[in-house]
Design a protein around this motif. Sequence first.
Motif, PDB file in Angstrom:
ATOM      1  N   THR A   9       3.902 -11.463  14.482  1.00 40.73           N
ATOM      2  CA  THR A   9       3.598 -10.163  15.094  1.00 40.73           C
ATOM      3  C   THR A   9       4.830  -9.464  15.647  1.00 40.73           C
ATOM      4  OG1 THR A   9       3.087 -11.234  17.201  1.00 40.73           O
ATOM      5  CG2 THR A   9       1.256 -10.834  15.691  1.00 40.73           C
ATOM      6  N   ARG A  10       5.854 -10.214  16.017  1.00 39.49           N
ATOM      7  CA  ARG A  10       7.060  -9.565  16.553  1.00 39.49           C
ATOM      8  C   ARG A  10       8.243 -10.527  16.510  1.00 39.49           C
ATOM      9  NH1 ARG A  10       7.957  -5.014  19.507  1.00 39.49           N
ATOM     10  NH2 ARG A  10       5.719  -4.693  19.762  1.00 39.49           N
ATOM     11  N   THR A  12      12.098 -10.647  18.184  1.00 39.61           N
ATOM     12  CA  THR A  12      12.869  -9.982  19.233  1.00 39.61           C
ATOM     13  C   THR A  12      14.141 -10.763  19.536  1.00 39.61           C
ATOM     14  OG1 THR A  12      10.830  -9.142  20.243  1.00 39.61           O
ATOM     15  CG2 THR A  12      12.830  -9.089  21.597  1.00 39.61           C
ATOM     16  N   SER A  22      14.076  -5.444  18.404  1.00 40.50           N
ATOM     17  CA  SER A  22      12.743  -5.941  18.075  1.00 40.50           C
ATOM     18  C   SER A  22      12.176  -5.223  16.860  1.00 40.50           C
ATOM     19  CB  SER A  22      11.820  -5.726  19.292  1.00 40.50           C
ATOM     20  OG  SER A  22      10.527  -6.207  19.030  1.00 40.50           O
ATOM     21  N   LYS A  24       8.247  -4.958  15.056  1.00 37.77           N
ATOM     22  CA  LYS A  24       6.835  -5.308  15.144  1.00 37.77           C
ATOM     23  C   LYS A  24       6.304  -5.557  13.745  1.00 37.77           C
ATOM     24  CE  LYS A  24       2.391  -3.547  16.797  1.00 37.77           C
ATOM     25  NZ  LYS A  24       1.675  -2.375  17.375  1.00 37.77           N
ATOM     26  N   GLU A  26       2.929  -6.934  11.185  1.00 36.05           N
ATOM     27  CA  GLU A  26       1.479  -6.918  11.101  1.00 36.05           C
ATOM     28  C   GLU A  26       1.022  -7.855   9.987  1.00 36.05           C
ATOM     29  OE1 GLU A  26       0.342  -2.886  10.434  1.00 36.05           O
ATOM     30  OE2 GLU A  26       1.207  -2.153  12.328  1.00 36.05           O
TER      31      GLU A  26
END
Length: 618
Positions: A9-10, A12, A22, A24, A26
């Motif tokens: 999902t992320r 960073t 970062s 993002k 999906e």
Amino acid sequence: MSSYGFYLTRLTLSGLGLPDASVKLEDGLNVIAGPSDTGKTFIAQCIDFMFGGSKSPEPIPEAEGYQEVHLSLISRNDNGAYTLSRGLRGGSVALTSPGREEVILSATHDPNSENTVSHFLLQLSGVARKLVRTNTRGTTRKVSFRDIARLIVVDEESIITKRSPLLTGQFTTATVEKNVFRLLLTGVDDSAIREEPDRRIAKQKESGKNEVIDKVRESLLSRIKSLGVEGTGDLLRDQLTKADNYLLELNTELASRQQSAAYLETSRRDTWNDVRRVESRIAVIEQLQVRFVLLDQQYTSDLRRLESIAEVGFRLDQLQENRCPVCGASPEHHAADFHSESAAPATVANASQAEAKRTRELKADLGGTLNENEQELSSLQAGLSGLRNSLRDIGEQLESEAKPRLQEIIQQLKEGQERRAAFLRVIELHDQIVELDQMADGVEAALFNASSGGVSADSVGEAEQFSQENEALLKAWNFPGLDRVVFSEDDQDLVISGRKRAGHGKGVRAITHSAFNIALADYCAHRDMPHPSTVTIDSPLVVYREPDDDEGGFSTEVKDMFYRSLATREIAVQVIILENDVPPDDVDRFANVIKFTGGNTGRRGFIPPRQDASGTGN
């Protein structure tokens, strides 16, 4: 809901005083597109690093100062959210989850411990505690997530190689690689296999080769002895980890000591400037005092002269006027031409007294100034002594404490790096000895064909279904001239339309390599079988843009359909594509598309630009 796998999902990067870098992510298709040097490959390396990779991401200038990488993911089984955090230089991994305490996991796979990032990811993928065969005798070991990571994270170099996507090209690991692939195809591990007795003596028939092997082995052992490092296997790797931690501690202390030394140097420079300033002020006051003393003496001389003039004036004023000694006339009868306009003696005496009074006032003021200067001079000289003492103390602290410790740390760093290099070299030499021992056991290339753990006879049906998954993907991508896709047990690779995958140019190899990895994830997802269900591929299409000579007839429509088909399908598989060119505009509606511009408009790259003093990117 799928029973196995997870999706990211992320990702960073964090660093002290720096803005987070970062992206993002999906479920489904994610495309991170942009020109070179925008951090795309760095993203893929970070993901692999967080999957337990031993090699840190290749350092890039933009990442300077960033210290930690964080990878957030969601389990498909229960929608549990987790975040893995790890220092960019390596070390253990911190696992956090809402409502739970932080857990520290070892980044290195340990078959006897569940407290590792490998076990955590294997558990999410449904492959924890599975056994895989390592040789023809039937020796088995537990699967590591690193056995699977190479099938779900494909770098830009591997994607164009001619070898099978499931093989690394290492002779000693081929058996494990083939059996891991069979495990994912069938869901059945090698726990039922029983290890055969050691048949080393029976297999050592080629005495000449064995003699060469023995000599090479002796040479390797001699080189190990000359390096002065004892221990083998896991012990050496533990020592390497300790050496890495020791070097990290030394680097941290070095940075702290350098900061302290810089502070002392700054203090010494400031104190030296204060000494110069006070000495300059003392010199000015001393010069003023000399001049003021001379002025005071001048005032004294002036006072004496004025007092004499006043006394003479008063005396003259007291004398009576007499007749002119020349003509005998009284003063009032003198001709006007002979009258003097000089002031009367009394007037001169009064003026002299007034001037003497003013001179005395000036002399008194000058005396006050002299006293004040003497007081300031005394204070400055006392302060100068203190400043000189401080300057001496700072210098002694630098010379006796700060600099010697810095030199000591630098020497320890040099020795530690040499020690670490020795560990790496010995580990490499031991690995070569292990390979020689396997050769001495009579293991030949023929033993690593289908009978040594590839797609065995009991999984031919699964191999056919896997081939169909590949065929379906390539068909959806409008792969030109597509006929049948089959899996070759001899090559452990695809045969596309009667031609071996490795026989194509690098552009076709890259796109069919992508199909292999994605089709494996699709195969497992369609059958709810163990698999991480996420695939990251770096540069699957960039070489297709400039095809080899034998690819000149391939249409660029393949690239567009590659994105469109992956974006619009409904399957619990996450695909992350890192590519130079952006996908067609219509893909944005169905996929998570992140565009790096590499310039001053839009998002420049993965890592935000630094800000200068004016608030603009430098």
